[in-house]
Design a protein around this motif. Structure first.
Motif, PDB file in Angstrom:
ATOM      1  N   GLN A 141       0.774  -1.239  -0.029  1.00 46.07           N
ATOM      2  CA  GLN A 141      -0.023   0.028   0.032  1.00 46.07           C
ATOM      3  C   GLN A 141       0.984   1.090  -0.033  1.00 46.07           C
ATOM      4  OE1 GLN A 141      -3.381  -0.430   2.132  1.00 46.07           O
ATOM      5  NE2 GLN A 141      -4.252   1.432   1.819  1.00 46.07           N
ATOM      6  N   LYS A 142       2.020   1.177   0.631  1.00 45.81           N
ATOM      7  CA  LYS A 142       2.784   2.318   0.803  1.00 45.81           C
ATOM      8  C   LYS A 142       3.322   3.005  -0.589  1.00 45.81           C
ATOM      9  CE  LYS A 142       4.086   1.836   5.488  1.00 45.81           C
ATOM     10  NZ  LYS A 142       4.478   0.504   5.920  1.00 45.81           N
ATOM     11  N   VAL A 143       3.900   1.740  -1.442  1.00 41.17           N
ATOM     12  CA  VAL A 143       4.117   2.013  -2.753  1.00 41.17           C
ATOM     13  C   VAL A 143       3.208   2.769  -3.573  1.00 41.17           C
ATOM     14  CG1 VAL A 143       5.119   1.059  -4.721  1.00 41.17           C
ATOM     15  CG2 VAL A 143       5.985   0.284  -2.334  1.00 41.17           C
ATOM     16  N   MET A 144       2.021   1.954  -3.210  1.00 39.09           N
ATOM     17  CA  MET A 144       0.776   2.549  -4.282  1.00 39.09           C
ATOM     18  C   MET A 144       0.502   3.986  -4.024  1.00 39.09           C
ATOM     19  SD  MET A 144      -2.564   0.177  -4.762  1.00 39.09           S
ATOM     20  CE  MET A 144      -3.668   1.178  -3.420  1.00 39.09           C
ATOM     21  N   ARG A 145       0.138   4.198  -2.767  1.00 42.55           N
ATOM     22  CA  ARG A 145       0.222   5.721  -2.095  1.00 42.55           C
ATOM     23  C   ARG A 145       1.146   6.611  -2.789  1.00 42.55           C
ATOM     24  NH1 ARG A 145      -1.860   4.518   3.669  1.00 42.55           N
ATOM     25  NH2 ARG A 145      -3.988   3.704   3.231  1.00 42.55           N
ATOM     26  N   ALA A 146       2.280   6.168  -2.433  1.00 41.10           N
ATOM     27  CA  ALA A 146       3.387   7.289  -2.911  1.00 41.10           C
ATOM     28  C   ALA A 146       3.379   7.519  -4.433  1.00 41.10           C
ATOM     29  CB  ALA A 146       4.637   6.512  -2.372  1.00 41.10           C
ATOM     30  N   ALA A 147       2.989   6.344  -5.131  1.00 42.82           N
ATOM     31  CA  ALA A 147       3.148   6.595  -6.565  1.00 42.82           C
ATOM     32  C   ALA A 147       1.946   7.588  -7.016  1.00 42.82           C
ATOM     33  CB  ALA A 147       2.808   5.227  -7.378  1.00 42.82           C
ATOM     34  N   ALA A 148       0.723   7.287  -6.312  1.00 37.51           N
ATOM     35  CA  ALA A 148      -0.285   8.061  -6.462  1.00 37.51           C
ATOM     36  C   ALA A 148       0.027   9.669  -6.158  1.00 37.51           C
ATOM     37  CB  ALA A 148      -1.565   7.735  -5.935  1.00 37.51           C
ATOM     38  N   ALA A 149       0.668   9.958  -5.396  1.00 42.72           N
ATOM     39  CA  ALA A 149       1.130  11.322  -4.734  1.00 42.72           C
ATOM     40  C   ALA A 149       1.907  11.993  -5.846  1.00 42.72           C
ATOM     41  CB  ALA A 149       1.772  11.158  -3.459  1.00 42.72           C
TER      42      ALA A 149
ATOM     43  N   PRO B 179       2.091   2.775 -10.172  1.00 38.16           N
ATOM     44  CA  PRO B 179       3.224   1.947  -9.213  1.00 38.16           C
ATOM     45  C   PRO B 179       4.261   1.639  -9.956  1.00 38.16           C
ATOM     46  CG  PRO B 179       0.899   1.499  -8.894  1.00 38.16           C
ATOM     47  CD  PRO B 179       0.743   2.307 -10.112  1.00 38.16           C
ATOM     48  N   GLN B 180       4.284   1.060 -11.220  1.00 34.59           N
ATOM     49  CA  GLN B 180       5.267   0.380 -11.780  1.00 34.59           C
ATOM     50  C   GLN B 180       6.202   1.434 -12.207  1.00 34.59           C
ATOM     51  OE1 GLN B 180       5.585  -3.215 -12.351  1.00 34.59           O
ATOM     52  NE2 GLN B 180       7.686  -2.215 -12.431  1.00 34.59           N
ATOM     53  N   ALA B 181       6.019   2.702 -12.758  1.00 32.20           N
ATOM     54  CA  ALA B 181       6.801   3.645 -12.983  1.00 32.20           C
ATOM     55  C   ALA B 181       7.581   4.142 -11.735  1.00 32.20           C
ATOM     56  CB  ALA B 181       6.156   4.697 -13.735  1.00 32.20           C
ATOM     57  N   HIS B 182       7.018   4.415 -10.929  1.00 31.05           N
ATOM     58  CA  HIS B 182       7.250   4.588  -9.551  1.00 31.05           C
ATOM     59  C   HIS B 182       8.561   3.553  -8.952  1.00 31.05           C
ATOM     60  CE1 HIS B 182       7.201   6.265  -5.489  1.00 31.05           C
ATOM     61  NE2 HIS B 182       6.929   4.971  -5.124  1.00 31.05           N
ATOM     62  N   CYS B 183       8.108   2.205  -9.098  1.00 30.20           N
ATOM     63  CA  CYS B 183       9.261   1.400  -8.481  1.00 30.20           C
ATOM     64  C   CYS B 183      10.438   1.604  -9.454  1.00 30.20           C
ATOM     65  CB  CYS B 183       8.578  -0.167  -8.529  1.00 30.20           C
ATOM     66  SG  CYS B 183       7.568  -0.388  -7.444  1.00 30.20           S
TER      67      CYS B 183
END
Ligand code: MSP
Length: 656
Positions: free
Chosen positions: A54-62, A67-71
């Motif tokens: 969830q933290k990754v998902m939220r950080a990506a949204a922010a 999420p994939q591009a964020h990772c």
């Protein structure tokens, strides 16, 4: 000894920028890998990142990203840091890679088909902030005990892995394999934990609540993430289920390195997952301790002080690696302090090793035409030195096999000291003066051989400096490691060159470090380090795992403590926090000591007091005034009082 060797680090959450804690485990794994390769083994070293949740998902949204591009973006800083730290991993696994997801799905399907995974409705207080279920009695004032945030009552269906059925098998495995959970204290901790009844493990989340995970192959409404996903990396990376010869070659792993906070998840969840799959567990699961920084918990308020990039900029990667491995025993907690860094660096790398190398090489240059001399006739002192080298190589190997890096490099330091003592006693300068050419050749040859042995033993931890030293000794590429200790590893007649000192002396802390320390001191203080570390992601409760850091007597003996008599005290002209003292420590003239005592003492309170002074600290400039020592005070973040001595103690008296 089997030819293959497999070592892993935890996979790090992408959401954190890589920090000293991550660097620590990864450097340790790299040191082991390099050592194994040196010993001729086929070593495979795996690291990577943990990308779901969830933290990754939220950080990506922010960040307005998928999420994939964020990772993709956040995995890079890890690779970049490993490059700068000279980490030679063989594979870097990311949990969003198809090769990993496939394995996780195959495992899930298999265990589901075998009835080892079942669905059940589940109720409990759920904390979204910590992504955990809690029971009523876990709550603190009705809130999540981890985050302090509100919780909600959730009743939902989830999938569970039948972990409970493996409780006895796990206890037997731990009891029958004393080397499996290390260090010993951690083994007892896990056995203690297993005295309670083991529950089953919830391994799913409904997509409606969280969908950034790996879809369950038998129910598209659910994903798995966190432990069931992450732990499988150790086998997915080497091709489990993919008919990959690497799996046959390397599994079971020899060592999983983990921090003490994730020992239970590894020893309990991972072992039972392997049991369920009919796979053997790793030979050793080693839990290391945690670093504090300048006595404080690692947190935002310490700022840049241990940013790994800053450390590499200031000290170079080899020195950072050396300090991490040498300063604290692997398994214990310890503190990263820049003063301790400077002390150890100057003592062991500059004064001991650097000096031995420089003097041996420059005397060979000056008197023996800069070539490796022969060894005409060994005397009993030469034979004794060679025997000691042999013993040290054995101690080193034993310590490395046990992952006791501090002891391994302690043994190396003893060899360096023996080398320096040999040079002092044999006095090549006198031999040269007296024209005793044969003896001069033997003595310098032996000193150069010691330098070679040291370079080889140093190479796992300081690969760059070790290669530099070997090249000064006329060895390019990999040295012969068969019987490293023998005094015939150098080629007689080969050219040697002393060049610049291996490790430049650090007179003062580098400017960037001083600034970072000042910024840290100016920031609001973090909680004192001794408090229990906050528990990390884990469904099980982990007892406090603090271990008091142990140091060797030799380390303590390096600190010179003397009685001091404060003669004068005044405010520092440029810093409100500092006082400038003149202190009589029994020397011909008093010392100037700059101390951070102004917040607690007026200058006049200090005059005439008898205090304890650390007298062998390297001088340090504090806001333009050089300080020649430190006064001992009690208290952590806040000073509570000075360590006073009675008037009867005379200035300069040794304190032991
Ligand atoms: N993603 C999980 C691990 C999954 S492995 C299948 C995870 N990641 S983490 O990024 O939070 O932590 C990784 C490691 O860093 C842990 O081993 C932890 O102990 C270590 N450290 C975090 N802070 C540390 C210190 N202050 N000192 C030493 N190591 C520390 O947990």
């Amino acid at each position: 000894m089997s030819d293959s060797f497999y070592i892993t680090t935890p996979i790090y959450y992408v959401n954190d920028a890589p920090h000293l804690g991550h660097a620590y485990t990864t450097v340790a794994a790299d040191v082991v890998t390099r050592y194994r390769r040196l010993m001729g083994q086929d070593a495979f070293f795996l690291t990577g990142v943990d990308e779901h949740g969830q933290k990754v998902m939220r950080a990506a949204a922010a960040r307005d990203m998928t999420p994939q591009a964020h990772c993709d973006d956040l995995a890079e800083p890890y690779k970049a840091l490993w490059e700068r730290l000279d980490i030679r991993y063989d594979d870097f696994i990311r949990t969003t890679e198809p090769r990993h997801q496939q394995v996780v799905q195959q495992i899930l399907q298999r265990l589901y088909d075998e009835g080892q995974i079942y669905k059940q409705s589940y109720e409990g207080w759920y904390s979204t902030s910590a992504e955990k279920f809690w029971t009523e009695k876990d709550l603190v004032d009705g809130k999540c005990p981890d985050s302090g945030q509100p919780v909600e009552w959730i009743s939902e269906e989830n999938y569970f892995f039948k972990m409970s059925q493996y409780q006895q098998q796990l206890i037997d495995t731990i009891e029958q394999n004393p080397g499996f959970l290390r260090p010993e204290s951690r083994r007892n901790e896990v056995l203690g934990y297993l005295k309670k009844e083991l529950g089953d493990l919830c391994i799913s989340r409904p997509k409606a609540r969280m969908n950034w995970g790996i879809e369950l192959p038998f129910d598209a409404d659910y994903v798995t993430y966190v432990w069931f996903d992450a732990l499988a990396n150790y086998i997915s990376a080497i091709g489990y289920t993919a008919d990959d010869e690497r799996f046959d070659r390397y599994w079971p792993a020899n060592v999983h390195l983990v921090g003490k906070d994730i020992l239970t998840t590894h020893s309990v969840y991972w072992s039972t997952m392997l049991f369920a799959l009919g796979l053997p567990v790793a030979d050793c699961l080693y839990a290391h301790g945690w670093w504090t920084v300048e006595g404080q918990k690692m947190s935002k308020s310490i700022g840049n002080v241990v940013n790994p990039h800053l450390l590499i900029d200031a000290y170079g990667s080899d020195a950072v690696r050396y300090f991490l491995m040498r300063e604290i025993a692997f398994g214990a907690d310890g503190d990263f302090s820049h003063r301790a860094f400077q002390l150890r660096y100057n003592a062991e790398l500059v004064n001991d090793l650097g000096n031995l190398a420089h003097r041996s090489l420059s005397m060979t240059e000056r008197w023996l035409g800069a070539v490796v001399p022969g060894r005409p006739q060994p005397t009993s002192s030469d034979v004794a030195l060679e025997a000691m080298a042999r013993e040290v190589c054995q101690q080193f190997a034993d310590a490395m096999d046990a992952l006791q890096f501090k002891a391994a490099y302690g043994a190396l330091n003893e060899l360096v000291n023996a080398g320096n003592k040999y040079v002092d006693t044999e006095a090549p300068w006198a031999l040269n003066r007296e024209g005793r050419r044969e003896r001069l050749e033997t003595v310098l040859r032996n000193s150069l051989e010691i330098c070679r042995i040291c370079a080889v033993l140093l190479s796992p931890v300081c690969p760059i400096k070790a290669a530099e030293l070997l090249s000064k000794l006329g060895i390019d590429g990999t040295p012969d490691t068969e019987k490293i200790w023998r005094f015939d590893g150098l080629e007689t007649g080969h050219a040697v060159a002393s060049g610049d000192p291996l490790f430049p002396r650090m007179k003062e802390l580098p400017e960037v470090i001083q600034q970072a320390l000042e910024a840290m001191e100016a920031a609001p203080k973090a909680a004192p380090a001794k408090k229990k570390q906050k528990k990390k992601e884990s469904v099980v409760s982990e007892e406090s795992t603090e271990v008091t850091p142990l140091i060797e007597y030799d380390d303590f003996a390096k600190v010179a403590l003397r009685a001091g008599h404060i003669k004068t005290a005044e405010k520092h002209p440029k810093a409100d926090r500092l006082l400038v003292l003149s202190v009589d420590v029994g020397e011909p003239s008093p010392r100037t000591i700059v101390a951070g005592l102004a917040e607690v003492f007026a200058p006049e309170d200090l005059v005439d007091r008898r205090v304890v002074v650390v007298t062998n600290l390297a001088p340090r400039k504090l806001r333009g005034i050089e300080s020649h020592g430190m006064i001992l005070a009690a208290g952590g973040g806040q000073i509570e009082g000075l360590v006073d001595l009675p008037d009867t103690v005379s200035p300069g008296a040794v304190i032991r």
